[in-house]
Motif scaffolding. Structure first.
Motif, PDB file in Angstrom:
ATOM      1  N   ALA A  92       0.831  -1.211   0.000  1.00  0.00           N
ATOM      2  CA  ALA A  92       0.000   0.000   0.000  1.00  0.00           C
ATOM      3  C   ALA A  92       0.863   1.258   0.000  1.00  0.00           C
ATOM      4  CB  ALA A  92      -0.926  -0.005   1.217  1.00  0.00           C
ATOM      5  N   LEU A  93       1.965   1.214   0.743  1.00  0.00           N
ATOM      6  CA  LEU A  93       2.866   2.365   0.805  1.00  0.00           C
ATOM      7  C   LEU A  93       3.514   2.623  -0.553  1.00  0.00           C
ATOM      8  CD1 LEU A  93       4.289   4.496   2.559  1.00  0.00           C
ATOM      9  CD2 LEU A  93       6.005   2.759   3.101  1.00  0.00           C
ATOM     10  N   ARG A  94       3.975   1.579  -1.185  1.00  0.00           N
ATOM     11  CA  ARG A  94       4.623   1.741  -2.493  1.00  0.00           C
ATOM     12  C   ARG A  94       3.609   2.173  -3.552  1.00  0.00           C
ATOM     13  NH1 ARG A  94       9.812  -0.160  -1.963  1.00  0.00           N
ATOM     14  NH2 ARG A  94      10.149  -1.443  -0.106  1.00  0.00           N
ATOM     15  N   GLN A  95       2.379   1.714  -3.415  1.00  0.00           N
ATOM     16  CA  GLN A  95       1.333   2.147  -4.341  1.00  0.00           C
ATOM     17  C   GLN A  95       1.052   3.642  -4.174  1.00  0.00           C
ATOM     18  OE1 GLN A  95      -0.250   0.949  -6.893  1.00  0.00           O
ATOM     19  NE2 GLN A  95      -1.679   2.679  -7.075  1.00  0.00           N
ATOM     20  N   ALA A  96       0.971   4.098  -2.920  1.00  0.00           N
ATOM     21  CA  ALA A  96       0.750   5.525  -2.671  1.00  0.00           C
ATOM     22  C   ALA A  96       1.903   6.353  -3.225  1.00  0.00           C
ATOM     23  CB  ALA A  96       0.583   5.772  -1.170  1.00  0.00           C
ATOM     24  N   HIS A  97       3.112   5.849  -3.071  1.00  0.00           N
ATOM     25  CA  HIS A  97       4.280   6.573  -3.580  1.00  0.00           C
ATOM     26  C   HIS A  97       4.266   6.639  -5.102  1.00  0.00           C
ATOM     27  CE1 HIS A  97       8.692   6.995  -4.518  1.00  0.00           C
ATOM     28  NE2 HIS A  97       8.509   7.982  -3.679  1.00  0.00           N
ATOM     29  N   SER A  98       3.756   5.598  -5.746  1.00  0.00           N
ATOM     30  CA  SER A  98       3.715   5.573  -7.211  1.00  0.00           C
ATOM     31  C   SER A  98       2.739   6.593  -7.782  1.00  0.00           C
ATOM     32  CB  SER A  98       3.354   4.175  -7.707  1.00  0.00           C
ATOM     33  OG  SER A  98       1.994   3.857  -7.428  1.00  0.00           O
ATOM     34  N   THR A  99       1.785   7.069  -6.962  1.00  0.00           N
ATOM     35  CA  THR A  99       0.793   8.038  -7.442  1.00  0.00           C
ATOM     36  C   THR A  99       1.262   9.482  -7.304  1.00  0.00           C
ATOM     37  OG1 THR A  99      -0.349   8.207  -5.300  1.00  0.00           O
ATOM     38  CG2 THR A  99      -1.074   6.456  -6.799  1.00  0.00           C
ATOM     39  N   VAL A 100       2.452   9.690  -6.726  1.00  0.00           N
ATOM     40  CA  VAL A 100       2.962  11.052  -6.609  1.00  0.00           C
ATOM     41  C   VAL A 100       3.155  11.614  -8.022  1.00  0.00           C
ATOM     42  CG1 VAL A 100       4.893  12.481  -5.842  1.00  0.00           C
ATOM     43  CG2 VAL A 100       4.095  10.590  -4.417  1.00  0.00           C
ATOM     44  N   PRO A 101       2.582  12.775  -8.332  1.00  0.00           N
ATOM     45  CA  PRO A 101       2.731  13.345  -9.678  1.00  0.00           C
ATOM     46  C   PRO A 101       4.198  13.528 -10.042  1.00  0.00           C
ATOM     47  CG  PRO A 101       1.063  14.532  -8.426  1.00  0.00           C
ATOM     48  CD  PRO A 101       1.729  13.608  -7.467  1.00  0.00           C
ATOM     49  N   LEU A 102       4.516  13.339 -11.306  1.00  0.00           N
ATOM     50  CA  LEU A 102       5.898  13.406 -11.764  1.00  0.00           C
ATOM     51  C   LEU A 102       6.608  14.697 -11.348  1.00  0.00           C
ATOM     52  CD1 LEU A 102       8.134  11.997 -13.342  1.00  0.00           C
ATOM     53  CD2 LEU A 102       7.245  13.064 -15.434  1.00  0.00           C
ATOM     54  N   PRO A 103       5.953  15.876 -11.433  1.00  0.00           N
ATOM     55  CA  PRO A 103       6.655  17.104 -11.018  1.00  0.00           C
ATOM     56  C   PRO A 103       7.001  17.139  -9.524  1.00  0.00           C
ATOM     57  CG  PRO A 103       4.776  17.633 -12.425  1.00  0.00           C
ATOM     58  CD  PRO A 103       4.651  16.196 -12.052  1.00  0.00           C
ATOM     59  N   LEU A 104       6.367  16.264  -8.711  1.00  0.00           N
ATOM     60  CA  LEU A 104       6.634  16.241  -7.271  1.00  0.00           C
ATOM     61  C   LEU A 104       7.500  15.057  -6.856  1.00  0.00           C
ATOM     62  CD1 LEU A 104       3.185  17.280  -5.724  1.00  0.00           C
ATOM     63  CD2 LEU A 104       5.181  18.704  -6.213  1.00  0.00           C
ATOM     64  N   LYS A 105       7.897  14.231  -7.820  1.00  0.00           N
ATOM     65  CA  LYS A 105       8.788  13.118  -7.492  1.00  0.00           C
ATOM     66  C   LYS A 105      10.199  13.642  -7.271  1.00  0.00           C
ATOM     67  CE  LYS A 105       6.340   9.332  -9.793  1.00  0.00           C
ATOM     68  NZ  LYS A 105       6.113   8.564  -8.557  1.00  0.00           N
ATOM     69  N   HIS A 106      10.888  13.014  -6.343  1.00  0.00           N
ATOM     70  CA  HIS A 106      12.237  13.469  -5.998  1.00  0.00           C
ATOM     71  C   HIS A 106      13.189  13.317  -7.175  1.00  0.00           C
ATOM     72  CE1 HIS A 106      15.739  14.361  -3.590  1.00  0.00           C
ATOM     73  NE2 HIS A 106      16.309  13.261  -4.049  1.00  0.00           N
ATOM     74  N   LYS A 107      14.034  14.330  -7.362  1.00  0.00           N
ATOM     75  CA  LYS A 107      15.077  14.291  -8.379  1.00  0.00           C
ATOM     76  C   LYS A 107      16.399  14.679  -7.734  1.00  0.00           C
ATOM     77  CE  LYS A 107      13.482  17.248 -11.363  1.00  0.00           C
ATOM     78  NZ  LYS A 107      13.358  18.017 -12.620  1.00  0.00           N
ATOM     79  N   PRO A 108      17.511  14.160  -8.237  1.00  0.00           N
ATOM     80  CA  PRO A 108      18.819  14.579  -7.719  1.00  0.00           C
ATOM     81  C   PRO A 108      19.020  16.075  -7.903  1.00  0.00           C
ATOM     82  CG  PRO A 108      19.020  12.628  -9.122  1.00  0.00           C
ATOM     83  CD  PRO A 108      17.621  13.126  -9.277  1.00  0.00           C
ATOM     84  N   MET A 109      19.820  16.660  -7.043  1.00  0.00           N
ATOM     85  CA  MET A 109      20.085  18.089  -7.128  1.00  0.00           C
ATOM     86  C   MET A 109      20.659  18.471  -8.490  1.00  0.00           C
ATOM     87  SD  MET A 109      19.165  19.831  -4.503  1.00  0.00           S
ATOM     88  CE  MET A 109      18.695  19.635  -2.786  1.00  0.00           C
ATOM     89  N   SER A 110      21.441  17.569  -9.077  1.00  0.00           N
ATOM     90  CA  SER A 110      22.058  17.854 -10.373  1.00  0.00           C
ATOM     91  C   SER A 110      21.030  17.995 -11.487  1.00  0.00           C
ATOM     92  CB  SER A 110      23.049  16.740 -10.733  1.00  0.00           C
ATOM     93  OG  SER A 110      22.391  15.482 -10.802  1.00  0.00           O
ATOM     94  N   GLN A 111      19.807  17.481 -11.249  1.00  0.00           N
ATOM     95  CA  GLN A 111      18.737  17.588 -12.238  1.00  0.00           C
ATOM     96  C   GLN A 111      17.676  18.613 -11.832  1.00  0.00           C
ATOM     97  OE1 GLN A 111      17.098  13.687 -13.029  1.00  0.00           O
ATOM     98  NE2 GLN A 111      19.119  12.721 -13.050  1.00  0.00           N
ATOM     99  N   SER A 112      17.960  19.372 -10.766  1.00  0.00           N
ATOM    100  CA  SER A 112      16.978  20.320 -10.241  1.00  0.00           C
ATOM    101  C   SER A 112      17.484  21.750 -10.253  1.00  0.00           C
ATOM    102  CB  SER A 112      16.595  19.921  -8.801  1.00  0.00           C
ATOM    103  OG  SER A 112      16.169  18.581  -8.726  1.00  0.00           O
ATOM    104  N   PHE A 113      18.512  22.022 -11.039  1.00  0.00           N
ATOM    105  CA  PHE A 113      19.136  23.344 -10.985  1.00  0.00           C
ATOM    106  C   PHE A 113      18.210  24.456 -11.465  1.00  0.00           C
ATOM    107  CE2 PHE A 113      20.137  21.434 -15.074  1.00  0.00           C
ATOM    108  CZ  PHE A 113      19.867  22.445 -15.977  1.00  0.00           C
ATOM    109  N   ALA A 114      17.191  24.117 -12.249  1.00  0.00           N
ATOM    110  CA  ALA A 114      16.275  25.133 -12.761  1.00  0.00           C
ATOM    111  C   ALA A 114      14.996  25.232 -11.928  1.00  0.00           C
ATOM    112  CB  ALA A 114      15.920  24.844 -14.216  1.00  0.00           C
TER     113      ALA A 114
END
Length: 208
Positions: A92-114
Protein backbone atom coordinates in the motif's frame (compact mmCIF):
# COMPACT_ATOMS: atom_id res chain seq x y z
CA UNK A 1 3.50 18.40 16.32
CA UNK A 2 5.68 19.66 13.46
CA UNK A 3 5.36 21.97 10.50
CA UNK A 4 6.27 21.05 6.95
CA UNK A 5 7.77 23.39 4.35
CA UNK A 6 4.38 24.98 3.68
CA UNK A 7 3.96 25.94 7.34
CA UNK A 8 1.04 23.59 7.90
CA UNK A 9 1.01 21.44 11.03
CA UNK A 10 1.47 17.73 10.45
CA UNK A 11 1.45 14.73 12.74
CA UNK A 12 4.99 14.13 14.00
CA UNK A 13 3.90 12.13 17.06
CA UNK A 14 3.13 8.39 16.97
CA UNK A 15 -0.62 8.98 17.02
CA UNK A 16 -2.58 11.81 15.42
CA UNK A 17 -5.34 13.54 17.34
CA UNK A 18 -7.88 12.51 14.69
CA UNK A 19 -7.76 8.90 13.49
CA UNK A 20 -8.78 7.90 9.98
CA UNK A 21 -11.82 6.04 11.32
CA UNK A 22 -13.12 9.22 12.96
CA UNK A 23 -13.85 11.22 9.81
CA UNK A 24 -15.46 10.58 6.45
CA UNK A 25 -14.03 13.41 4.38
CA UNK A 26 -12.08 12.67 1.22
CA UNK A 27 -8.86 14.28 0.07
CA UNK A 28 -9.42 17.66 -1.60
CA UNK A 29 -9.79 17.93 -5.35
CA UNK A 30 -6.97 19.39 -7.36
CA UNK A 31 -8.60 22.80 -7.90
CA UNK A 32 -7.59 26.44 -7.92
CA UNK A 33 -9.48 29.15 -6.06
CA UNK A 34 -10.49 30.52 -9.45
CA UNK A 35 -12.27 27.25 -10.33
CA UNK A 36 -15.22 28.04 -8.05
CA UNK A 37 -16.67 30.90 -6.03
CA UNK A 38 -19.45 31.68 -3.55
CA UNK A 39 -22.10 31.26 -6.24
CA UNK A 40 -21.00 27.73 -7.23
CA UNK A 41 -23.56 25.04 -6.41
CA UNK A 42 -21.17 22.14 -6.88
CA UNK A 43 -17.44 21.65 -7.23
CA UNK A 44 -16.03 21.16 -10.74
CA UNK A 45 -14.13 18.04 -11.67
CA UNK A 46 -10.60 17.82 -10.35
CA UNK A 47 -7.80 19.09 -12.55
CA UNK A 48 -5.31 16.44 -13.65
CA UNK A 49 -2.51 16.07 -11.13
CA UNK A 50 0.00 16.91 -13.84
CA UNK A 51 -1.25 20.47 -13.23
CA UNK A 52 0.74 20.95 -10.04
CA UNK A 53 -0.22 23.75 -7.67
CA UNK A 54 -0.22 24.18 -3.89
CA UNK A 55 -3.06 21.75 -3.23
CA UNK A 56 -1.46 18.97 -5.32
CA UNK A 57 1.28 18.59 -2.71
CA UNK A 58 -1.28 18.06 0.06
CA UNK A 59 -3.13 15.44 -2.01
CA UNK A 60 0.06 13.49 -2.65
CA UNK A 61 1.20 13.79 0.95
CA UNK A 62 -2.28 12.89 2.23
CA UNK A 63 -2.16 9.53 0.47
CA UNK A 64 1.20 8.79 2.06
CA UNK A 65 0.07 9.92 5.52
CA UNK A 66 -2.98 7.64 5.37
CA UNK A 67 -0.72 4.60 5.04
CA UNK A 68 1.84 5.97 7.50
CA UNK A 69 -0.86 6.30 10.16
CA UNK A 70 -1.74 2.61 9.74
CA UNK A 71 1.93 1.69 10.06
CA UNK A 72 2.32 3.73 13.25
CA UNK A 73 -0.80 2.30 14.84
CA UNK A 74 0.37 -1.20 14.03
CA UNK A 75 3.81 -0.58 15.51
CA UNK A 76 2.20 0.55 18.77
CA UNK A 77 -0.07 -2.47 18.94
CA UNK A 78 0.61 -5.02 21.69
CA UNK A 79 -0.84 -7.83 19.61
CA UNK A 80 1.44 -9.85 17.30
CA UNK A 81 1.24 -8.74 13.68
CA UNK A 82 1.31 -11.40 10.94
CA UNK A 83 4.04 -10.82 8.38
CA UNK A 84 1.38 -10.88 5.65
CA UNK A 85 0.07 -7.64 7.19
CA UNK A 86 3.54 -6.11 6.99
CA UNK A 87 3.73 -6.92 3.30
CA UNK A 88 0.20 -5.64 2.76
CA UNK A 89 1.18 -2.26 4.21
CA UNK A 90 4.44 -2.32 2.28
CA UNK A 91 2.47 -2.76 -0.94
CA UNK A 92 0.00 0.00 0.00
CA UNK A 93 2.87 2.36 0.80
CA UNK A 94 4.62 1.74 -2.49
CA UNK A 95 1.33 2.15 -4.34
CA UNK A 96 0.75 5.53 -2.67
CA UNK A 97 4.28 6.57 -3.58
CA UNK A 98 3.72 5.57 -7.21
CA UNK A 99 0.79 8.04 -7.44
CA UNK A 100 2.96 11.05 -6.61
CA UNK A 101 2.73 13.34 -9.68
CA UNK A 102 5.90 13.41 -11.76
CA UNK A 103 6.66 17.10 -11.02
CA UNK A 104 6.63 16.24 -7.27
CA UNK A 105 8.79 13.12 -7.49
CA UNK A 106 12.24 13.47 -6.00
CA UNK A 107 15.08 14.29 -8.38
CA UNK A 108 18.82 14.58 -7.72
CA UNK A 109 20.08 18.09 -7.13
CA UNK A 110 22.06 17.85 -10.37
CA UNK A 111 18.74 17.59 -12.24
CA UNK A 112 16.98 20.32 -10.24
CA UNK A 113 19.14 23.34 -10.98
CA UNK A 114 16.28 25.13 -12.76
CA UNK A 115 13.66 24.38 -10.08
CA UNK A 116 12.64 26.83 -7.32
CA UNK A 117 13.84 25.99 -3.81
CA UNK A 118 10.34 25.44 -2.43
CA UNK A 119 9.63 22.84 -5.13
CA UNK A 120 12.84 21.00 -4.25
CA UNK A 121 11.90 21.01 -0.57
CA UNK A 122 8.35 19.79 -1.24
CA UNK A 123 9.73 16.88 -3.26
CA UNK A 124 12.17 16.07 -0.50
CA UNK A 125 9.46 16.22 2.16
CA UNK A 126 7.37 13.61 0.33
CA UNK A 127 10.40 11.41 -0.32
CA UNK A 128 11.54 11.51 3.31
CA UNK A 129 8.04 10.56 4.47
CA UNK A 130 8.10 7.57 2.13
CA UNK A 131 11.54 6.35 3.17
CA UNK A 132 10.77 6.92 6.86
CA UNK A 133 7.58 4.88 6.51
CA UNK A 134 9.56 1.95 5.12
CA UNK A 135 12.01 2.20 8.02
CA UNK A 136 9.28 2.22 10.66
CA UNK A 137 7.40 -0.64 9.01
CA UNK A 138 10.37 -3.01 8.73
CA UNK A 139 12.70 -1.94 11.56
CA UNK A 140 11.63 -4.62 14.07
CA UNK A 141 12.87 -7.35 11.76
CA UNK A 142 16.46 -6.13 11.98
CA UNK A 143 16.99 -7.64 15.42
CA UNK A 144 14.67 -10.63 15.39
CA UNK A 145 16.32 -14.03 15.26
CA UNK A 146 14.03 -14.98 12.38
CA UNK A 147 14.98 -11.86 10.47
CA UNK A 148 13.32 -11.54 7.08
CA UNK A 149 15.76 -10.67 4.31
CA UNK A 150 13.23 -8.54 2.43
CA UNK A 151 12.49 -6.39 5.47
CA UNK A 152 16.17 -6.14 6.32
CA UNK A 153 17.14 -5.00 2.82
CA UNK A 154 14.18 -2.63 2.47
CA UNK A 155 14.85 -1.00 5.85
CA UNK A 156 18.60 -0.61 5.29
CA UNK A 157 18.11 0.77 1.78
CA UNK A 158 15.54 3.32 2.96
CA UNK A 159 17.79 4.43 5.83
CA UNK A 160 20.71 4.92 3.45
CA UNK A 161 18.49 6.95 1.13
CA UNK A 162 17.49 9.25 4.00
CA UNK A 163 21.12 9.90 4.94
CA UNK A 164 22.04 10.46 1.29
CA UNK A 165 19.30 13.10 1.09
CA UNK A 166 20.58 14.69 4.29
CA UNK A 167 24.10 14.91 2.89
CA UNK A 168 22.88 16.35 -0.41
CA UNK A 169 20.70 19.00 1.22
CA UNK A 170 23.42 19.93 3.69
CA UNK A 171 25.88 20.47 0.84
CA UNK A 172 23.46 22.61 -1.17
CA UNK A 173 22.66 24.74 1.90
CA UNK A 174 26.28 25.89 2.15
CA UNK A 175 27.42 29.25 0.68
CA UNK A 176 27.20 28.99 -3.09
CA UNK A 177 24.82 26.03 -2.95
CA UNK A 178 21.48 25.88 -4.67
CA UNK A 179 19.53 26.08 -1.39
CA UNK A 180 21.73 28.62 0.37
CA UNK A 181 19.40 31.60 -0.15
CA UNK A 182 16.44 29.60 1.16
CA UNK A 183 18.26 27.56 3.80
CA UNK A 184 15.69 28.74 6.36
CA UNK A 185 13.36 26.10 4.86
CA UNK A 186 15.58 23.38 6.27
CA UNK A 187 14.54 24.28 9.80
CA UNK A 188 11.13 22.73 9.13
CA UNK A 189 12.68 19.25 8.98
CA UNK A 190 13.18 17.54 12.31
CA UNK A 191 16.42 15.73 12.96
CA UNK A 192 14.45 12.68 14.10
CA UNK A 193 14.26 11.25 10.58
CA UNK A 194 18.03 11.41 10.24
CA UNK A 195 18.57 9.97 13.73
CA UNK A 196 16.21 7.10 12.85
CA UNK A 197 18.17 6.34 9.68
CA UNK A 198 21.52 6.45 11.50
CA UNK A 199 20.17 4.16 14.24
CA UNK A 200 18.92 1.65 11.68
CA UNK A 201 22.24 1.49 9.85
CA UNK A 202 23.99 1.05 13.20
CA UNK A 203 21.69 -1.89 13.94
CA UNK A 204 22.47 -3.41 10.54
CA UNK A 205 26.20 -3.18 11.20
CA UNK A 206 25.80 -4.54 14.75
CA UNK A 207 23.70 -7.52 13.70
CA UNK A 208 26.21 -8.32 10.96
Amino acid sequence: RDRDVTGVQTCALPICNIQSGQYDTALPRNLLDSDFDESSTELPASRPETDVDQITYFIAKGRMMTVFEKILNQELSLAPVPYDRIMELDSALRQAHSTVPLPLKHKPMSQSFADPSHVIMVRLNIELLYQKSICVLHRKYLTQKTSNSYSRDACATAAMEILNHQASVHQEAQPGGQLYQDRWMLSSFTMNDFFLAAMILSLVIYTD
